[in-house]
Design an enzyme around this catalytic site. Structure first.
Site, short mmCIF file in Angstrom:
data_model
loop_
_atom_site.label_atom_id
_atom_site.label_comp_id
_atom_site.label_asym_id
_atom_site.label_seq_id
_atom_site.Cartn_x
_atom_site.Cartn_y
_atom_site.Cartn_z
N CYS A 124 136.39 13.52 43.66
CA CYS A 124 135.22 13.32 42.50
C CYS A 124 134.06 14.10 42.68
O CYS A 124 133.71 14.88 43.38
CB CYS A 124 134.86 11.66 42.59
SG CYS A 124 136.24 10.58 43.08
N LEU B 243 138.40 11.96 40.70
CA LEU B 243 139.84 12.38 41.12
C LEU B 243 140.46 11.36 41.89
O LEU B 243 139.97 10.84 42.97
CB LEU B 243 139.48 13.79 42.22
CG LEU B 243 140.87 14.25 42.65
CD1 LEU B 243 141.74 14.76 41.61
CD2 LEU B 243 140.71 15.44 43.58
N GLY C 117 133.84 11.47 47.80
CA GLY C 117 134.33 11.75 49.17
C GLY C 117 135.58 10.66 49.69
O GLY C 117 136.13 10.09 48.87
N ASP D 256 137.96 3.01 49.22
CA ASP D 256 137.15 2.97 50.08
C ASP D 256 135.69 3.02 49.50
O ASP D 256 134.77 2.65 50.20
CB ASP D 256 137.33 4.10 50.64
CG ASP D 256 137.16 5.41 49.88
OD1 ASP D 256 137.73 5.41 48.79
OD2 ASP D 256 136.89 6.72 50.57
N SER E 248 143.13 21.12 56.14
CA SER E 248 142.77 22.48 56.40
C SER E 248 142.40 22.60 57.98
O SER E 248 141.86 21.32 58.49
CB SER E 248 141.93 23.11 55.64
OG SER E 248 141.12 24.11 56.01
N GLY E 249 142.62 23.79 58.44
CA GLY E 249 142.11 23.82 59.89
C GLY E 249 140.63 24.54 60.14
O GLY E 249 140.54 24.79 61.17
#
Length: 618
Positions: free
Chosen positions: A2, A51, A81, A105, A382-383
């Site tokens: 979002c 989102l 988040g 959440d 992702s790393g």
């Protein structure tokens, strides 16, 4: 994930300014394509674009909540988040009498505040940036996650504050000027990200691990988290095992989602470790194997030439890992010439609110990569940040860079890789006093490093270098990834930024971090059994950049247009003689990185100044 925006003005009834709050919220549409909401009451207005990732039907925002046993709302939140431990917190709050209306959440975070007050942040594990309005106290708090994975900006006013996930939300308010002053220009021209410093005049960025509290008495801020120095008591074997245990738990938490999830795979140690852990978990649960995506350029395999920085192509290593874990893999192939497309460059500038900071081709390639990934997945792991956490960059191990009295990536051994000022006017650079800016910024960074009494000089120096990377360098990379991913509605999760892992690794002695004589020794040992030997032995390789001369020809063409256009806004900042020489230089080969970076900086700056109509006051 979002995007959010808001305005607090104690001298106004913001119901009369709903149009402005709506315009601010509308700027976040790309971050939140699945829904929107406004909440306005007296002096406060909150906007949200959603989102949907967890609780697709519920979780709409801004969200209100009451105390247990009371019907009257006491707080409202606009939240961006993910909190990865929300299920555990939800159970604890239910035991304390809270009744939940959603499975999101967001509601857990809101009710955690109602239960524990400002101490609620101590309970959160995740990436987030949010605004929470306490209806009873008539007080606003702005909160950002510990590592600054999610962005949050604010603009103090005489009677409150204007805020948003990105500068564009704040700039949509007519009270905020689109002005760049000397401090902002210095940040634009150098790879030195000063914590809390936004580019636009008067605007600030909430620090990682910071709370901003706003009430009628003004604005106060304090840190609820920062790195601390502790003596490391674990043996090497215990350290390797604890690192592995943390990674298992982190990845397990970050796999929770109600939408398709994937992993971005480069074939390096970091992303391969995450991919293997996800695959292991999914297969143990009897689920479909992990979806992975990688990036390459058209004809890159045949034409790859080491530039001294990128040593090997990624694709062979990607395929080794895909075969090893049998992932459902998609390779995204980009045409290098497309990366210089003016419309794509403009999309990047609009996502950043800034010109690309360095290596301009990385931004459009990330944008296109995420755009393609988004067609299949809504969330990706992702790393990113493993190099900062475990000491992976070459300058961590360069005898010339380690003792340098400056940022390690700007030492004499590496500075050309990041220098994009070569085509800018020398008088401008002198007026900005760039050398002293870098020196002062570096000293500020050193002053923030926590000390461990009795630490030997080598560990003390490597602690400084690590801290500088975790508080400066990684912020630029996280910001780049966030803006490019959210511009196409893709949520990007970064397991290596879990604060528990960062805290633990920060205190591992350097001789233990490099026990096998290599970079990222602890991570390599912790993940060795998960990976093919080719990746275990692979040397650190950065994100791929195009080496196609056609890309440079497009860059030179764009610079030629700037030279010919007397109204090009960036001309006032340039040494036009040097720019003309660069335009006329033979483009049949790929230029050294620092030369190309200079061209990319000029073209990107011109696009930004044209799009944002920024006034420069230096």
């Amino acid at each position: 994930m979002c995007g959010m925006a808001g305005w607090l003005s104690y001298s106004r009834d913001l119901k009369l300014h709903q149009d402005t709050i709506q315009k601010m919220t509308d700027t976040m549409a790309l971050r939140g394509p699945d829904g929107e909401g406004l909440w306005i009451d007296g002096p406060i207005g909150l906007g949200h674009r959603r989102l949907s990732v967890i609780d697709l039907e519920g979780g709409r925002q801004p969200m209100t909540a009451n105390k247990p046993g009371d019907r009257q709302d006491v707080a409202v939140i606009s939240y961006v988040g993910e909190v990865y431990n929300f299920r555990e917190l939800r159970s604890e709050l239910v035991n304390k009498g809270h009744n939940f209306n959603t499975n999101s959440d967001t509601e857990v975070v809101l009710r955690a505040y109602i239960e524990w007050g400002e101490n609620f942040v101590e309970y959160l594990n995740g990436m987030y940036g949010f605004a929470l309005w306490d209806i009873r106290k008539q007080e606003l708090i702005l909160v950002r996650d510990r590592m600054g994975v999610k962005p949050l900006f604010y603009f103090p006013t005489s009677d409150g504050v204007i805020f948003g996930s990105e500068p564009k939300a704040i700039l949509a308010n007519p009270m905020v000027p689109r002005k760049i002053q000397a401090d902002g220009m210095r940040e634009l021209l150098e790879l030195v990200k000063t914590p809390g410093q936004a580019i636009f005049a008067g605007m600030k960025e909430v620090l990682p691990g910071e709370i901003i509290k706003v009430n009628r008495d003004g604005i106060k801020n304090y840190r609820y988290w920062k790195l601390e120095a502790h003596k490391h008591e674990d043996s090497l074997e215990q350290t390797i095992q604890h690192t592995r245990d943390l990674l298992e738990d982190i990845v397990d938490r970050q796999m929770v989602t109600d939408v398709p999830l994937c992993v971005l795979l480069s074939g390096g140690l970091d992303s391969s470790t995450i991919t293997s852990l996800v695959s292991k978990k999914l297969l143990a649960q009897g689920k479909q194997n992990v979806r992975t995506f990688s990036l390459d350029f058209k004809d890159h395999g045949e034409e790859f030439v080491s530039d001294g920085f990128r040593l090997t192509p990624d694709t062979p290593f990607v395929l080794d890992l895909v075969k090893h874990v049998d992932s459902n893999h998609g390779q995204i192939i980009l045409d290098s010439r497309e990366l210089a497309d003016p419309e794509l460059r403009l999309a990047v500038v609009r996502a950043l609110d800034l010109p690309p900071a360095y290596w301009g081709d990385l931004y459009p390639s990330l944008y296109r990569l995420f755009e393609e990934v988004r067609k299949h997945s809504t969330a990706a792991l992702s790393g990113e940040a493993a190099d900062e956490v475990f000491g992976g960059y070459r300058w961590f191990h360069d005898p010339a860079a380690i003792p340098a009295d400056t940022f390690p990536w700007m030492s004499t051994a590496t500075v050309k890789l990041f220098d994009g000022k070569s085509l800018f006017d020398k008088y401008l650079l002198t007026k900005l006093d760039m050398s002293n800016f870098v020196r002062d910024s570096y000293q500020q960074a050193l002053n923030e490093v926590p000390e461990l009494p009795g630490e030997d000089p080598t560990n003390r120096r490597m602690r400084q270098i690590t801290h500088i990377h975790l508080t400066r360098y990684v912020q630029s990379l996280l910001d780049r990834k966030d803006r490019m991913s959210m511009a196409v509605g893709l949520e990007l999760r970064v397991p290596f930024c879990d604060h528990r892992l960062v805290e633990y690794a920060f205190n591992i002695p350097w001789e233990m971090k490099t026990f096998d004589g290599r970079e990222k020794s602890i991570l390599r040992a912790a993940a060795k059994d998960l990976l093919p030997e080719s990746i275990v032995q692979r040397v650190k390789n950065p994100y791929p950049a195009t080496q196609d001369p056609a890309y440079e020809r497009e860059l030179r063409s764009a610079m030629s247009s700037i030279v010919k256009d007397p109204n090009a806004p960036v001309r006032q900042l340039l040494d036009l003689g040097l720019v003309k020489d660069s335009v006329n230089r033979e483009a049949g080969r790929v230029s050294p990185l620092h030369e190309r970076m200079g061209m990319e900086r000029v073209v990107g700056m011109n696009s930004w100044l044209s799009e944002y109509d920024v006034s420069i006051d230096i």
